[in-house]
Design a protein around this motif. Structure first.
Motif, mmCIF file in Angstrom:
data_model
loop_
_atom_site.group_PDB
_atom_site.id
_atom_site.type_symbol
_atom_site.label_atom_id
_atom_site.label_comp_id
_atom_site.label_asym_id
_atom_site.label_seq_id
_atom_site.Cartn_x
_atom_site.Cartn_y
_atom_site.Cartn_z
ATOM 1 N N GLY A 56 0.972 2.555 -7.698
ATOM 2 C CA GLY A 56 0.106 2.562 -8.870
ATOM 3 C C GLY A 56 -1.368 2.491 -8.545
ATOM 4 N N ASP A 57 -1.714 1.916 -7.397
ATOM 5 C CA ASP A 57 -3.122 1.808 -7.015
ATOM 6 C C ASP A 57 -3.710 3.125 -6.535
ATOM 7 O OD1 ASP A 57 -3.233 -0.823 -7.697
ATOM 8 O OD2 ASP A 57 -3.399 -1.610 -5.659
ATOM 9 N N CYS A 58 -2.846 4.106 -6.234
ATOM 10 C CA CYS A 58 -3.326 5.391 -5.727
ATOM 11 C C CYS A 58 -3.545 6.346 -6.892
ATOM 12 C CB CYS A 58 -2.312 5.987 -4.745
ATOM 13 S SG CYS A 58 -2.813 7.588 -4.061
ATOM 14 N N HIS A 59 -4.663 7.059 -6.878
ATOM 15 C CA HIS A 59 -4.979 8.009 -7.945
ATOM 16 C C HIS A 59 -4.167 9.286 -7.845
ATOM 17 C CE1 HIS A 59 -7.092 10.669 -5.131
ATOM 18 N NE2 HIS A 59 -7.502 9.552 -4.554
ATOM 19 N N ASP A 60 -3.520 9.510 -6.709
ATOM 20 C CA ASP A 60 -2.798 10.764 -6.491
ATOM 21 C C ASP A 60 -1.359 10.634 -6.990
ATOM 22 O OD1 ASP A 60 -1.423 13.017 -5.357
ATOM 23 O OD2 ASP A 60 -3.068 13.225 -3.917
ATOM 24 N N PRO A 61 -0.937 11.478 -7.973
ATOM 25 C CA PRO A 61 0.420 11.346 -8.515
ATOM 26 C C PRO A 61 1.518 11.658 -7.520
ATOM 27 C CG PRO A 61 -0.615 13.364 -9.327
ATOM 28 C CD PRO A 61 -1.685 12.578 -8.618
ATOM 29 N N GLY A 125 0.404 2.134 1.424
ATOM 30 C CA GLY A 125 -0.038 2.934 0.284
ATOM 31 C C GLY A 125 -1.469 3.407 0.424
ATOM 32 N N ARG A 126 -2.343 2.542 0.920
ATOM 33 C CA ARG A 126 -3.742 2.951 1.099
ATOM 34 C C ARG A 126 -3.856 4.088 2.100
ATOM 35 N NH1 ARG A 126 -4.763 -2.636 0.094
ATOM 36 N NH2 ARG A 126 -4.387 -3.233 2.262
ATOM 37 N N LEU A 127 -3.125 3.972 3.215
ATOM 38 C CA LEU A 127 -3.184 5.022 4.224
ATOM 39 C C LEU A 127 -2.582 6.317 3.699
ATOM 40 C CD1 LEU A 127 -3.675 6.207 6.981
ATOM 41 C CD2 LEU A 127 -1.653 4.974 7.838
ATOM 42 N N MET A 128 -1.436 6.250 3.042
ATOM 43 C CA MET A 128 -0.812 7.453 2.510
ATOM 44 C C MET A 128 -1.684 8.095 1.430
ATOM 45 S SD MET A 128 2.014 8.521 3.856
ATOM 46 C CE MET A 128 2.790 9.441 2.524
ATOM 47 N N SER A 130 -4.932 8.010 1.259
ATOM 48 C CA SER A 130 -6.025 8.670 1.967
ATOM 49 C C SER A 130 -5.564 9.984 2.592
ATOM 50 C CB SER A 130 -6.578 7.745 3.047
ATOM 51 O OG SER A 130 -7.566 8.390 3.827
ATOM 52 N N LEU A 131 -4.382 9.972 3.189
ATOM 53 C CA LEU A 131 -3.854 11.185 3.819
ATOM 54 C C LEU A 131 -3.570 12.268 2.783
ATOM 55 C CD1 LEU A 131 -1.440 9.478 6.362
ATOM 56 C CD2 LEU A 131 -3.443 10.868 6.952
ATOM 57 N N LEU A 132 -3.046 11.888 1.621
ATOM 58 C CA LEU A 132 -2.823 12.865 0.563
ATOM 59 C C LEU A 132 -4.138 13.498 0.131
ATOM 60 C CD1 LEU A 132 -0.129 10.985 -1.529
ATOM 61 C CD2 LEU A 132 0.142 13.262 -0.520
ATOM 62 N N GLY A 133 -5.205 12.706 0.103
ATOM 63 C CA GLY A 133 -6.510 13.255 -0.236
ATOM 64 C C GLY A 133 -6.983 14.283 0.770
ATOM 65 N N GLN A 134 -6.622 14.095 2.037
ATOM 66 C CA GLN A 134 -7.039 15.039 3.072
ATOM 67 C C GLN A 134 -6.233 16.336 3.054
ATOM 68 O OE1 GLN A 134 -8.315 13.210 7.007
ATOM 69 N NE2 GLN A 134 -7.146 11.485 6.171
ATOM 70 N N THR A 135 -5.097 16.344 2.323
ATOM 71 C CA THR A 135 -4.299 17.573 2.284
ATOM 72 C C THR A 135 -4.947 18.656 1.431
ATOM 73 O OG1 THR A 135 -2.967 16.894 0.350
ATOM 74 C CG2 THR A 135 -2.185 16.230 2.544
ATOM 75 N N LEU A 149 2.936 12.601 5.252
ATOM 76 C CA LEU A 149 3.919 11.910 6.098
ATOM 77 C C LEU A 149 3.734 12.286 7.565
ATOM 78 C CD1 LEU A 149 7.089 12.333 3.854
ATOM 79 C CD2 LEU A 149 5.926 10.178 4.377
ATOM 80 N N ALA A 150 3.469 13.563 7.820
ATOM 81 C CA ALA A 150 3.232 13.991 9.201
ATOM 82 C C ALA A 150 1.992 13.319 9.766
ATOM 83 C CB ALA A 150 3.084 15.507 9.255
ATOM 84 N N GLY A 151 0.953 13.167 8.939
ATOM 85 C CA GLY A 151 -0.257 12.484 9.389
ATOM 86 C C GLY A 151 -0.011 11.024 9.688
ATOM 87 N N TYR A 152 0.830 10.386 8.897
ATOM 88 C CA TYR A 152 1.171 8.977 9.114
ATOM 89 C C TYR A 152 1.907 8.809 10.443
ATOM 90 C CZ TYR A 152 2.643 4.250 7.569
ATOM 91 O OH TYR A 152 2.834 2.889 7.442
ATOM 92 N N ASN A 153 2.771 9.778 10.762
ATOM 93 C CA ASN A 153 3.588 9.678 11.968
ATOM 94 C C ASN A 153 2.862 10.136 13.221
ATOM 95 O OD1 ASN A 153 5.751 11.430 13.787
ATOM 96 N ND2 ASN A 153 6.518 9.416 13.179
ATOM 97 N N ALA A 154 2.161 11.268 13.129
ATOM 98 C CA ALA A 154 1.580 11.882 14.323
ATOM 99 C C ALA A 154 0.064 11.815 14.374
ATOM 100 C CB ALA A 154 2.026 13.353 14.407
#
Length: 341
Positions: A56-61, A125-128, A130-135, A149-154
């Motif tokens: 819920g804290d993330c603006h990205d649906p 959630g904060r990291l994910m 941020s990564l969604l924003g970079q997509t 998810l790939a960014g989180y892992n690699a």
């Protein structure tokens, strides 16, 4: 140049109207049933409130509770005191350097620890997020969730270098496992039963829950970047569609039925192509198409798939995502009719 009206393009006013009696139906043959609360399946109770808050804290649906839950399951199997051979720690498996950037004392225990469930899930959630924003970068033609998810892992640098999910076996498996496990944690999960073209289409549409809306985006091959046309595809004055891999409403329907029923691309065209097979509201079945037009006239602006119990799978508007919602979320006065492809 003639403007193509995709439908489901303008922001939809979600009115809190009474549930139309015709949609308060008992489940018909091949319809869907609802199970569970906010999250179901294998998510331990200790994680539930934190997963909901983190999403819920993330603006990205695209960052849904089920995505975070499936990722935690893949990372640690919900074990708390776990360390990987390379030094990743806790249920969300943070390396110390990454934790230093994203970790906070969210549970107010006095210490920010990757082994505390609240701290770990909120940092995840904060990291994910941020990564969604970079997509939203030109050249990445893939599901934003897979890229994040790939960014989180690699690491995001590996995603950028590969212009997508890196070809590392571990990362490929990681992404595939998490996307494949989303159903275990789906909120208000629909168990779509029955056989035939309609239930099969509904099941296929359900695999796209959580994928972002993108005006003009999507095809029978899958989600894709959309476009802004001067009127549609914008949010708060900013064009989102051309940087968002996702679906608009009619593309989702076309994808769901392809290739069994090769429906045309736009909502208006789909209505015209199936209008000779109307369905009375009392006879709705899973997979039937629902259409809306402003005040009963004008062009068809939205199409969705009926899944039973007054629910539908819908790709609603810019800034939102594919969702399971009540049919009554849209104005009853705009309902144009239902058809069966």
């Amino acid at each position: 140049m003639k403007k193509v009206l995709f439908g489901c393009s303008a922001p939809l006013v979600l009115l809190l109207v009474a549930v139309v009696a015709a949609f308060a139906l008992m489940v018909t043959a091949g319809a869907a049933t609802e199970t569970g609360d906010a999250l179901v399946g294998e998510l331990p109770e200790a994680y539930r409130a934190w997963v909901l808050r983190s999403a819920g804290d993330c603006h990205d649906p695209a960052l849904t509770p089920e995505l975070l839950a499936a990722q935690l399951f893949e990372e640690s199997g919900f074990r708390v005191d776990v360390r990987s051979p390379v030094g990743a720690e806790g249920p969300a498996q943070f390396m110390p350097g990454t934790w230093a950037t994203w970790g906070r004392d969210d549970d107010h225990s006095g210490t920010a620890s990757p082994f505390d469930i609240g701290d770990a899930v909120m940092a995840q959630g904060r990291l994910m997020c941020s990564l969604l924003g970079q997509t939203a970068v030109p050249g990445f033609a893939d599901d934003p969730r897979r890229l994040a998810l790939a960014g989180y892992n690699a690491g995001w640098a590996a995603v950028e270098a590969s212009h997508g999910v890196p070809p590392y076996p571990e990362t490929q498996r990681y992404v595939a496992d998490i996307m494949g496990n989303l159903g275990r944690f789906q909120g208000n999960r629909l168990e779509i039963t029955g056989y035939g073209v309609g239930p099969d289409a509904a099941r296929r549409a359900a695999t796209q829950l959580g994928v972002p809306y993108s005006y003009g985006g999507g095809s029978p091959a899958g989600p894709s970047r959309g476009h802004c046309d001067g009127d549609d595809g914008y949010r708060d004055g900013r064009c989102l569609a051309d940087a968002t891999v996702g679906w608009d409403c009619s593309a989702l329907v076309q994808f769901a039925y392809w290739p069994a029923r090769q429906l045309p691309r736009t909502a208006a065209e789909q209505y015209s192509a199936t209008a000779d097979r109307p369905v009375a509201q009392a006879d709705l079945r899973t997979g039937d198409l629902l259409f809306w037009r402003h005040n009963g006239g004008g062009h068809v602006y939205h199409v969705a798939l009926y899944v039973g119990d007054g629910l539908m799978i819908s790709a609603p508007k810019t800034g939102d995502a594919v969702r399971q919602v009540p049919v009554a979320d849209l104005p009853a006065s705009d309902f144009a009719g239902a058809t069966r492809p």
